[in-house]
Structures are given as structure tokens and as C-alpha cells.
Design an enzyme around this catalytic site. Sequence first.
Site, PDB file in Angstrom:
ATOM      1  N   VAL A   1       3.635   1.068   2.654  1.00 13.21           N
ATOM      2  CA  VAL A   1       3.370   0.181   3.587  1.00 13.21           C
ATOM      3  C   VAL A   1       3.692  -1.393   3.203  1.00 13.21           C
ATOM      4  O   VAL A   1       3.777  -1.743   1.974  1.00 13.21           O
ATOM      5  CB  VAL A   1       1.761  -0.126   3.909  1.00 13.21           C
ATOM      6  CG1 VAL A   1       1.527  -1.008   5.068  1.00 13.21           C
ATOM      7  CG2 VAL A   1       1.565   1.379   4.435  1.00 13.21           C
TER       8      VAL A   1
ATOM      9  N   ASP B   1      -7.841  11.962   8.378  1.00 15.46           N
ATOM     10  CA  ASP B   1      -7.631  11.553   6.927  1.00 15.46           C
ATOM     11  C   ASP B   1      -8.647  10.075   6.770  1.00 15.46           C
ATOM     12  O   ASP B   1      -8.086   9.284   6.285  1.00 15.46           O
ATOM     13  CB  ASP B   1      -6.288  11.066   6.634  1.00 15.46           C
ATOM     14  CG  ASP B   1      -5.929  11.058   5.060  1.00 15.46           C
ATOM     15  OD1 ASP B   1      -6.874  11.587   4.273  1.00 15.46           O
ATOM     16  OD2 ASP B   1      -5.121  10.465   4.857  1.00 15.46           O
TER      17      ASP B   1
ATOM     18  N   GLY C   1       0.857  -1.264  -0.090  1.00 14.05           N
ATOM     19  CA  GLY C   1       0.059   0.010   0.038  1.00 14.05           C
ATOM     20  C   GLY C   1       0.792   1.247   0.101  1.00 14.05           C
ATOM     21  O   GLY C   1       2.127   1.060   0.362  1.00 14.05           O
TER      22      GLY C   1
END
Length: 1021
Positions: free
Chosen positions: A757, A869, A750
Site C-alpha cells: 500500500v 481477513d 503498509g
Amino acid sequence: MGVLRVYVILILVGFCVQIVVVNSQNLTCNSNDLKALEGFMRGLESSIDGWKWNESSSFSSNCCDWVGISCKSSVSLGLDDVNESGRVVELELGRRKLSGKLSESVAKLDQLKVLNLTHNSLSGSIAASLLNLSNLEVLDLSSNDFSGLFPSLINLPSLRVLNVYENSFHGLIPASLCNNLPRIREIDLAMNYFDGSIPVGIGNCSSVEYLGLASNNLSGSIPQELFQLSNLSVLALQNNRLSGALSSKLGKLSNLGRLDISSNKFSGKIPDVFLELNKLWYFSAQSNLFNGEMPRSLSNSRSISLLSLRNNTLSGQIYLNCSAMTNLTSLDLASNSFSGSIPSNLPNCLRLKTINFAKIKFIAQIPESFKNFQSLTSLSFSNSSIQNISSALEILQHCQNLKTLVLTLNFQKEELPSVPSLQFKNLKVLIIASCQLRGTVPQWLSNSPSLQLLDLSWNQLSGTIPPWLGSLNSLFYLDLSNNTFIGEIPHSLTSLQSLVSKENAVEEPSPDFPFFKKKNTNAGGLQYNQPSSFPPMIDLSYNSLNGSIWPEFGDLRQLHVLNLKNNNLSGNIPANLSGMTSLEVLDLSHNNLSGNIPPSLVKLSFLSTFSVAYNKLSGPIPTGVQFQTFPNSSFEGNQGLCGEHASPCHITDQSPHGSAVKSKKNIRKIVAVAVGTGLGTVFLLTVTLLIILRTTSRGEVDPEKKADADEIELGSRSVVLFHNKDSNNELSLDDILKSTSSFNQANIIGCGGFGLVYKATLPDGTKVAIKRLSGDTGQMDREFQAEVETLSRAQHPNLVHLLGYCNYKNDKLLIYSYMDNGSLDYWLHEKVDGPPSLDWKTRLRIARGAAEGLAYLHQSCEPHILHRDIKSSNILLSDTFVAHLADFGLARLILPYDTHVTTDLVGTLGYIPPEYGQASVATYKGDVYSFGVVLLELLTGRRPMDVCKPRGSRDLISWVLQMKTEKRESEIFDPFIYDKDHAEEMLLVLEIACRCLGENPKTRPTTQQLVSWLENIDVSS
């Protein structure tokens, strides 16, 4: 003598007034009032400026001089008080930034006449005792965060004003509301969460003049008793779920001046009672289910000023008696089933300024009589089958006050006239999109110096883009996309004054109707409620432009979108583009650009969408917070690019021949450098040895420095694990490196908002996700550790748990629990193979889980945490599809590159609430807004925004809201999950989503309300 008497009287009156004033200033609080004020103060989270609070001695007793308090003597109030103390009669504390609870002790101010706490941040419920103040005349609690059920036992015999507008009250409106309000003049319960029907007892408020019930969840029909309120001048029922026919008894409200029933489910014919409503100047019934013809009495109303019937199914010909309608200024009949021609008598409505006839199939031309339409300022014929653009423009140029003209989706395949004599001197907005027009950008537009917004997209215009466009100093939005323009981009566009600095910003025109842009048979339209809703933009995509990109584009500091996609542009990407500090979207894809991607572009802190795909670029892809979030597709089609989004970068070996030549040329330099380096090294070693010996001989060791060094050494080698009960089960940095193959690209799972990630399998077989925060976090190691330890204490079944952290080179590594099913974003938007997408039950369960996780962060976690977020890619799914919020609190660990961007402004385009554009403070209600966008994704299966797409709905929110007002909700839902069995549940979730997306943050629900509402939705089997 008479004059002398007058002077004597005036002197005596002045003397008496002076005595009264002096006495008033010297009044001190009654002891009971003083205690009540003390209790009120203790309920607040901070003191009130101007109140003399003293912890040791309680209050100063001279409270009648405090800010916002008015007193009267007990004698003047007819009270038996031997001390003649001052009694508090007014508490005026509106807009004082108060927060906390409204103490029940206020109810002890038994002489209080005015309680005004409007526009604060007070919360909690309202004590029933507050609604039993027999002398209270004004109760204004509007624009706060009060919640709970509204008290049903109300005894306010003196009350004239009851205003709880814009709070979070829910449940039924008390049936007994009007039983003990004999003097009430104003009731405003709007913008809350009241449900059920309008109580029959509302008819007992016989003296009420203003009744505001708008923006709640009210349903059912209007009770007949309401039409007994003969004094009513304002009735606001908009934005509810009211239904049924509108009763002809409406005519009994003879004093009615403003009637708003828009955005409900009223049906049938509009009653023909408007001659009886001879004071009615404002009537809005848009977005209902009304049918039939316009009532004749409405078409002959002498009082109507604003008339909006948009988005119904009204039919027949449009008839307006302009001889009678002398006060009409705004007319909106769009999106109906009217037939016939455009009324030619409209210029006889001498005050008429704005007209919206969008989506009415006239199949006609604009009448010649419009040449005399001197009052007209805004006109929309969007998608109205209008013909003959040459005639239309020739006629409309005579409308000297015309500022806004929308002609989208008309004049199919006609030629845009180039007659130089055309003049629109006052025009500010011109939209003629999606008409397949032929021709060029006409020279006559240069005669419109006030032009702010020009959209000629989706036509077949050709030739070059004229340089004189850059001389339109007010132009902030230019869309010439999807045409066949050739040649270079005019250099003059780099000096558009309205895009250079805020000092040149212009005031946008504000007509009373929405704009629809780029709507054709292939896709849904994008709606803007005002011209100011359009982002500052230059869109020249999908043309055949050549040449280079001007470096001076970097001067456009106010530009938000630059789209040059699908042209034939060549040369390098200018490093100066980093000067466009407000830029959110930069699309240079599908061109012939070469060279590297300038590293300076990492300074574009607001950049959310970026693409240079399919060019001839080479070199390393810049790294940084923003660039790590862009998908690989932003860089594909460039074989020479390397980095984390492409093949790894390697140092290219020189050819043997080249190396040999270089070696011969530089051999003397190499020898000199080697000798110099050797001598320098010997010197430094000697000095270092002397210092060490000197320090050792003195026996001086700085314990603090040694501890710091040991900590840094330990931090660089070991991993700090949280919640690890087994002290022998340690994890080292070597274990991390091995489990990720030294952060090999193959292990990337990710691109989060704060870094890449990686998936890792630890030596004990545990799967974890490792987030690599690249670059300087802006914090010292100890500060970072404190922040991370705080985040690790956030433990909830719907959060991704932070397991540990460590340092690696200049980066910080965060270790999280692994989620087998990836992100919600993947399942909704990227999954193309394998089993079908998520079914409705699973989606609803995901929504509930995410809401519970967010509610924990906001209300239960200590300290409370703002996420900042919320988006579908930050909702991760376990192997059983349980939702887990990720990336919470990370905004506090990262500092963007530019100092003007605060951590509060971290977010993703499409999820950022509108208020973040005007303020630099993130809020809990901002998280709720973003959660509402996620709910829309779950319902529709669509992304929130894709500005770079040439077609389709760019803005999910605007599209959904428009479809909702048109009662086309069934077309909103993802066809994979929509069926009649789940329709009611999905409509409820849609309603919750729309609540979250309210423009005013205070109208949005709390996360606890979200949890409650979602839990109460029963899923059909």
C-alpha cells in the site's frame, strides 16, 4: 387343534397389519394440513428433497409419503372426519440443510406430535402460536440460528421434550415456562444468550428429568425451588455467571446422575451431601470460587466416576477412600491450595485412569505404590514441586497402560536419567519442559514406539540430537528448543512418517484435562486442551546446531511449524522446502545461511510467519501474495538482500577488465546475432506489411476486437473513478505514478494481505492510499472490473471507501480513501514514540465502529460481503480515530498460487477460526471469530499469536481463556487502560469477545448482536 388356532390367529393378524399399512400408505393430507405444509415450504429458501413441490399445481396431495412426514388417519385419532383423511402427526426434518424462516403456518398442524428441525440453518424468531399446539409432544429446534425473545405464553400440555439448544435466543427465560408443561421430561435451553436469573417458576416442572441451562449469561443464585425437582437426573448449569453458595438442599435431588456447575462464580464450601446423591456419577465444579476442604461424603462416594474440582481454592489434604470409590475413573483437582503429600492409596482406586494434580504444591516424590497403578492412562503433575526425576520415572514405567505423562516445571536442575532399561511401551505424550534438566536425550525413549508428542524444551540438555528419533513413526510434535544441543540436524527427521502424509496420521490420545506448556517464572503458559491441539511441529530453535538444512525437509507435507531459529546452520536454503505445503511458520533467522531465498517458497500458500533475519543471504527477495505481507524485520540483517523489503535491486555493472575480456571472447557471436536479427526483422516487416495491405483492401475490421483493443488501451492509461460527479476531474496513470514517485519504496505505508500500500497525494491535493495487487489476479479485465465495481458500492461510515482502479503493467491498482492515523495494529503493537497509546474510551469506540462496518457488510450491503481477513491491521483509523474496515472482499480478486487453496481460506494466523481447518467454505461466523480476536487485542494490547517467540504467550486466545477460568481477568487487561472505573465495561467486552470465539460457529453472535451489545455498554466518565 391349538396349533391350528395359533396359525389362524397369526394369519388374521398379518392380514390386519397389511390392511393398516396399505391404508396408511394411501392416506392423503387433510386440506388444512396441506396448506400448512405449503406455508412451511414457502418460508424456506430452498425445496426439500423428497417433497413433491409443483409451482403450477401447488403440492402433490399425497404428502403422507413425503420424506420426514408421518400421518395417522383422522379416525384413529378420534376425529370426526367423513373423508377419513391423513393427519400429519410427525415432521422429522433434522439435518436436512434447511435454511430460511419457520413459518407460523406450522401451528395449523393441530394434530402434530413431533416437530424435529434439529441441525439446520433456520433463523428468525419463533411465533408464539407454535407454542400452543395442544398435541405436541416433542419440539426440537436445536442447533439452528433462531433468535429473539423466547415466547412467554406457552401452552403445551402434552409436551415431553423442549430442546432449543444452540441457537441465539436472548432475554429472560420466561417466568411462566413451566406453568403449562405438566408432562415435560426434558428442557434444554443451553448455548443461547439468555440472561437474568433462573426463574423461580422452574420448580413447577415437577416431572422434568433433564434441565440444560448451560452456556448462557445467567446470573444470581440457584433458586430454592429448583431443588424440588426430585425426578431430575441431569442438571447442566456450566458456563454462566451464577454465584452464591451451593445450597445443602442439593441433597434432595436424589435421582441426580450428572451435575455440572463449572465455570461460574459459586463460592463458599461444597455442601457435604453426596451420600444422599447415591446415583451421581459425574460432578464438575471446576473454575469457581469454592474454598475449604473436600466434603467427606464426596471422598467416600460409591457412585462418582468423574470428579473435577480444578481451579478453585480448596485446601487441606487430599483424601480419597478408594475402598468406597470403586467407580472413580477421572480425577482433576488441579490449581487448588491443597497441601500435604501425594495420596499413596490412589492405585487402590482400581478404575482410576486419569489424574490431574497440576499446580498443587506437594513438595514430595511420587509414591512407591504407584508401581501398582495398572489402570492409570494419563497423569499430570505439572508445576507441582515434585522432586527426584530418576525415582519418578523408575516408578511410573511400571504403569503399563500409561499413555500421557506431563511433568513440566518440576525436578529443577536435576539430571535426566539415561538408564537404558527404562521402558514406556505405550507412552504417546511426554512433556518434561522448563525443568532446567541436565543430560542428553535418553536412549530409553526409543523404547516408546507409540510416542506422538515429545517436549523437552527449556532445559539444559546437551550432546547431539539422536538419529533414532526419526524412527518414531507416530511422532508429529517434537520440541527440543532452548537447550544446548550441538552437531547436525539428524537426516532421519526428514522422514518422520506422521509428517509425510495424512495416511500415516495417528489418533491422538484424549485425556480429560488440559495441557500446559512452557510455563515458567518469566512468562504465562500456553494451554492445549488435547494433544491434537498441538500443531504438527519440529522446533529445534535456540541451540547450537550446525551443518546445513536438509532438502528432504520438503517431504514433510503435514508439518505446520519448522523453527530452526538461533543456531549455527550454514549453506543454502533448499528450494525443496516449498514441498511443505501445510507449513504456516518457517523461522530460519539468526543462523549463517547464505545464497538466495528460493523463489519457490512463494508456493507455501498457508505461510503466515516467515523469518530469515540475520543470516548472510543475498539476491532478490521473492515477490508474491504471501511474501508481500511479511514485515521488513523478516529479512533484516542480510546486507546482500534486495527488493521491496530491502534496498532496491540493481543490475551490477561489470568491471572494465572483465567486460573487455568477455567482449573479445564473444565478438564473433555478437556479430552473428546482429546479422541474423537484422535479416529476421526485414523478413517479419515484409510479411506484416503484406497482411495489412490484404486486410485493408478487403475493408474487414472486427468491431469487437477493436472495442477490446480500445478498452485495453484506455484501461492502461486512465483511471476509473467511482462516485465522481465532476466529469472534468479526471485522473490518469501518469498522475498516479507521479504521486507515488513511480511506486518508490519511500511511499510504502503498509503491507496488506493482498499487496503493498502506497501513500499518494493527487494533483488536487487529495490524499489517497493505493493498493498494488501484484501478479495475476486470476481474472480477466472485465471480471475484475465487475468485482471492483461491486466493492465500490459498499458505502458506510466505517468502511474504507474504494475510489477507483486502473491497470499498471501486470498489476492492478486500487485507490482508497486515506486514513491519517494508520492501522489499529500500529497503535496497539508498534507505536513506541509520541503520545500514549489509545485510551479505553477510544478503544471501545473503535470496537463499535468496526462492528458496525462488519454488520453492514454482512447484512445491509447488496450483495452481502464476507470479509475473510478481519484483523487489527485491516482496521484503519481516521484523524479522529473513527474505525474503518479495509481489504473487505479482496479475497475474491486474488487467486493463490496453489489450486488446493481456495479464496475462502484467506486469513491470517491467529485470526483464523478453527473450523476453517476442516472445511473450505468461509462463513459470516468466521468473520465474527476474527472480530473476537481483535476485541482481545483491544483489551490486552497483545498480538494474537507469535509462534516464533521463545517465551511468552504464543496464543492469546488460550492464554485469555485460561486466565478467565482462573478468575484472573484483571491480569488480562492492558495496564495502560485498566482501572476500577472501567473494570465492569472491560469485563463485558471480554465476555462478548469470548462469545465470538466459541468453537462451534453456531454459538457465535451475529454482527447485529455485536453492534447492539457494544452500544449498550456505558462508558464511565
